[in-house]
Design a protein around this motif. Structure first.
Motif, PDB file in Angstrom:
ATOM      1  N   GLY A  73       0.819  -1.214   0.000  1.00  0.00           N
ATOM      2  CA  GLY A  73       0.000   0.000   0.000  1.00  0.00           C
ATOM      3  C   GLY A  73       0.847   1.255   0.000  1.00  0.00           C
ATOM      4  O   GLY A  73       2.003   1.278  -0.392  1.00  0.00           O
ATOM      5  N   ASP A  74       0.221   2.351   0.443  1.00  0.00           N
ATOM      6  CA  ASP A  74       0.911   3.637   0.493  1.00  0.00           C
ATOM      7  C   ASP A  74       1.508   3.829   1.870  1.00  0.00           C
ATOM      8  O   ASP A  74       0.806   4.136   2.824  1.00  0.00           O
ATOM      9  CB  ASP A  74      -0.069   4.769   0.164  1.00  0.00           C
ATOM     10  N   ALA A  75       2.817   3.629   1.966  1.00  0.00           N
ATOM     11  CA  ALA A  75       3.481   3.792   3.250  1.00  0.00           C
ATOM     12  C   ALA A  75       3.781   5.241   3.574  1.00  0.00           C
ATOM     13  O   ALA A  75       4.165   5.565   4.692  1.00  0.00           O
ATOM     14  CB  ALA A  75       4.775   2.984   3.261  1.00  0.00           C
ATOM     15  N   GLY A  76       3.610   6.105   2.574  1.00  0.00           N
ATOM     16  CA  GLY A  76       3.904   7.518   2.817  1.00  0.00           C
ATOM     17  C   GLY A  76       5.383   7.725   3.082  1.00  0.00           C
ATOM     18  O   GLY A  76       6.231   6.955   2.654  1.00  0.00           O
ATOM     19  N   ALA A  77       5.682   8.796   3.775  1.00  0.00           N
ATOM     20  CA  ALA A  77       7.069   9.087   4.121  1.00  0.00           C
ATOM     21  C   ALA A  77       7.064   9.899   5.403  1.00  0.00           C
ATOM     22  O   ALA A  77       6.028  10.415   5.829  1.00  0.00           O
ATOM     23  CB  ALA A  77       7.759   9.842   2.991  1.00  0.00           C
ATOM     24  N   TYR A  78       8.232  10.013   6.011  1.00  0.00           N
ATOM     25  CA  TYR A  78       8.371  10.760   7.251  1.00  0.00           C
ATOM     26  C   TYR A  78       9.556  11.701   7.120  1.00  0.00           C
ATOM     27  O   TYR A  78      10.535  11.401   6.439  1.00  0.00           O
ATOM     28  CB  TYR A  78       8.548   9.808   8.433  1.00  0.00           C
ATOM     29  N   ALA A  79       9.433  12.852   7.753  1.00  0.00           N
ATOM     30  CA  ALA A  79      10.468  13.866   7.569  1.00  0.00           C
ATOM     31  C   ALA A  79      10.652  14.693   8.826  1.00  0.00           C
ATOM     32  O   ALA A  79       9.718  14.883   9.614  1.00  0.00           O
ATOM     33  CB  ALA A  79      10.105  14.781   6.405  1.00  0.00           C
ATOM     34  N   ILE A  80      11.856  15.168   8.994  1.00  0.00           N
ATOM     35  CA  ILE A  80      12.162  16.206   9.975  1.00  0.00           C
ATOM     36  C   ILE A  80      12.451  17.475   9.195  1.00  0.00           C
ATOM     37  O   ILE A  80      13.296  17.471   8.297  1.00  0.00           O
ATOM     38  CB  ILE A  80      13.366  15.821  10.852  1.00  0.00           C
ATOM     39  N   VAL A  81      11.726  18.543   9.495  1.00  0.00           N
ATOM     40  CA  VAL A  81      11.880  19.802   8.775  1.00  0.00           C
ATOM     41  C   VAL A  81      12.567  20.804   9.695  1.00  0.00           C
ATOM     42  O   VAL A  81      12.106  21.054  10.811  1.00  0.00           O
ATOM     43  CB  VAL A  81      10.515  20.348   8.295  1.00  0.00           C
ATOM     44  N   LEU A  82      13.672  21.337   9.229  1.00  0.00           N
ATOM     45  CA  LEU A  82      14.426  22.344   9.968  1.00  0.00           C
ATOM     46  C   LEU A  82      14.106  23.702   9.375  1.00  0.00           C
ATOM     47  O   LEU A  82      14.414  23.963   8.214  1.00  0.00           O
ATOM     48  CB  LEU A  82      15.934  22.067   9.873  1.00  0.00           C
TER      49      LEU A  82
END
Length: 453
Positions: A348-357
C-alpha cells in the motif's frame, strides 16, 4: 516575516532503510523472547535462530518493492525550479502553517546519493576489516606449532577424550600459538582447530585446561565459528544499522554462554570451567588484539558467564536437555513474523516521514495567490493588485508561492499547466507535509502524504 528556506530530511516509509530497521527490530525482540523462553542448549539450531535478525532484514529488503534512498535537501521556491527548467525536479512539497496558509516548495537535487555512498563506505570498511582479520588468523595458524611431547602430549589425549564425549566426528587439531599471543580460539576448517597460548599450558592446572578445551570443542560441535562469521558478514553489510550491531553482540554472548554449558556437560565440572575463565582473563589483562572472525574463550560478558557456571555448581540452576526441535519451530515463527512485517511496511501507500528544519517563508510582498484573480490581474495596475492581495502567475523566481489551503487544488491545476508549457513532462510527485508534532522551536516532525489533485 521571512525566514530562511527550510531543510527537509525525509525517508519514504517503504524504503529499504525502513524495511531493514523495522524487520531487524521485530525479529530481534522475537528471537530474544523465544530464546529466553526455551532456555536450553540447542547447538547449531539455537545459533541459526539468533542469526535471523541479521538475515531476514536483508531478505525482506531485496524481496519487497521500495525506494532505496533517503531525501535530504534545502527546499527551493517552486517557481525558481520551474523557471530554471530543471530536469531533476522530482517532488513538490506543500508546507502549511498555523494560519492555514500553504507554501509550495520544490525538491530537486538531494543528498540521498551521498548518504548511500557514505553507507556503502562504512560497510566496505567493515568488510575490509573482516578480510584483514581472516588473513591475520590464517597467518597466526601458519606461525603456530603442533603439540609436542611430554605435558603437551597429555593435552592431545585430553582433547581426544573430550571429542569422544562430543558429537564431533574428527578430533580437532591443537596448535600452540607463538609467544606474545594470549588466549584460546576455535577456528573452523579442516575438521576444526583449537589455538592455545603457551602460557595457558604452563599456568593452568589440568582441570582448568580441560574446561577451556571443552569450551572450544563445544564451539566446534555447534558450528559456532561458521555461524558467527556469517552473522558478522551480514552485520557488516548493514553496518549503518544499530540494531544489527546489537543482534550480533547478543549472538556472540549467547554462543559463549551455551558453550560454557556444553563444556560443563563434557567435563561434569562447572567450577573448573569458571576457574579457567577467570584465570585466562587474568593472564590476558591489559592485552588487546582479539579478532572478530574467531570465537575466543574469554569473550562475552565474563561476570555473567561465571555467575551462570556457579549457579550450575551449587544446584540453583539445572542443566536441561537440549534439542533442535524447539529452535526449529521458533525459527519458523520468527521468519514468518519478520517477513510479514516487511510485507506490511511495503504494501500500500506507506507515505514518508520527515524532519523539517526551519519554517515556511512568507511572500516577500505579503500577497497570496488565489484562483481566477490571475486573469483579472492583467487589467489591474500594480497598486490595485497589491491592494487586493492578488499575485500574477509569473512571480519573481525567488518568491515562495503561498496560498490559502482552500485554493490548493486550483493552484495544482494551474501549476501542472505551467509544467507542461515549460516542457517538464516527466512525472512529478506532490506531497503534503502533515505535522505530527513540534520537536523544538522551528524543528518539526512531519508525515508526508500524497497531495490532493
Amino acid at each position: 516575516m521571512t525566514s530562511a528556506s527550510p531543510t527537509v530530511l525525509a525517508i519514504e516509509g517503504d524504503s529499504a532503510w525502513i524495511v531493514i530497521l523495522a524487520v531487524s527490530t521485530v525479529t530481534l525482540l522475537a528471537v530474544l523472547f523465544l530464546r529466553r523462553l526455551i532456555r536450553r542448549p540447542g547447538g547449531l539450531a539455537s545459533g541459526l535462530l539468533l542469526i535471523l535478525p541479521l538475515l531476514l532484514p536483508l531478505i525482506a529488503a531485496v524481496s519487497f518493492d521500495h525506494a532505496a534512498l533517503p531525501v535530504v535537501a534545502v527546499l527551493r521556491p517552486v517557481n525558481q525550479s520551474l523557471l530554471d527548467g530543471s530536469r531533476d525536479l522530482l517532488h513538490v512539497l506543500f508546507l502549511a502553517n498555523d494560519k492555514n496558509v500553504v507554501t509550495a516548495y520544490a525538491l530537486s537535487e538531494t543528498a540521498g546519493a551521498w548518504m548511500l555512498w557514505i553507507g556503502l563506505s562504512v560497510s566496505s570498511l567493515m568488510l575490509i576489516r573482516r578480510a584483514i582479520g581472516t588473513m591475520l588468523v590464517r597467518r597466526l595458524i601458519h606461525r603456530s606449532r603442533p603439540l609436542g611431547s611430554g605435558d603437551e602430549g597429555d593435552v592431545r589425549m585430553m582433547v581426544e577424550m573430550l571429542t569422544d564425549r562430543s558429537r564431533l566426528s574428527k578430533v580437532p587439531a591443537v596448535l600452540v600459538m607463538p609467544p606474545g599471543n594470549s588466549g584460546a580460539f576455535a577456528v573452523a576448517g579442516k575438521g576444526g582447530r583449537i589455538l592455545i597460548s603457551p602460557e595457558l599450558l604452563s599456568e593452568l592446572d589440568r582441570a582448568e585446561l580441560e574446561g577451556i578445551l571443552a569450551h572450544e570443542i563445544a564451539h566446534l560441535e555447534a558450528r559456532d565459528v561458521q555461524v558467527a562469521f556469517s552473522a558478522g558478514f551480514m552485520r557488516d553489510l548493514v553496518a549503518w544499522n544499530p540494531v544489527a550491531h546489537i543482534a550480533y553482540r547478543r549472538l556472540l554472548a549467547d554462543r559463549e554462554v551455551e558453550a560454557d554449558r556444553r563444556a560443563v556437560g563434557l567435563t561434569g565440572d562447572p567450577l573448573s570451567v569458571a576457574s579457567g575463565l577467570v584465570r585466562l582473563c587474568e593472564l590476558r589483562k591489559g592485552r588487546r588484539g582479539r579478532m572478530d572472525v574467531v570465537l575466543a574463550f574469554g569473550g562475552g560478558r565474563v561476570p555473567a558467564r561465571v555467575s551462570n557456571l556457579l549457579a550450575l555448581a551449587d544446584g540453583s540452576a539445572v542443566m536441561r536437555a537440549g534439542g533442535a526441535l524447539p529452535y526449529m519451530f521458533a525459527a519458523l515463527l520468527v521468519a514468518v513474523l519478520g517477513l510479514q512485517a516487511g510485507a506490511q511496511i511495503s504494501s500500500g501507500d506507506a507515505g514518508a516521514y520527515a524532519i523539517v528544519l526551519g519554517s515556511a517563508e512568507e511572500p516577500a510582498d505579503g500577497t497570496y495567490w488565489s484562483p481566477g484573480d490571475v486573469q483579472k490581474a492583467n487589467h489591474m495596475t500594480k497598486e490595485e493588485r497589491l491592494q487586493k492581495g492578488v499575485i500574477m502567475a509569473r512571480r519573481e523566481p525567488t518568491d515562495p508561492i503561498a496560498f490559502k489551503a482552500k485554493f490548493k487544488n486550483d493552484w495544482i491545476k494551474q501549476w501542472k499547466h505551467k509544467v507542461r508549457r515549460a516542457g517538464l513532462d516527466h512525472e512529478i510527485q506532490l506531497w503534503d507535509l502533515q505535522k505530527v508534532n513540534i520537536i523544538t522551536g522551528s524543528i518539526g516532525f512531519y508525515r508526508l502524504a500524497p497531495g490532493a489533485i
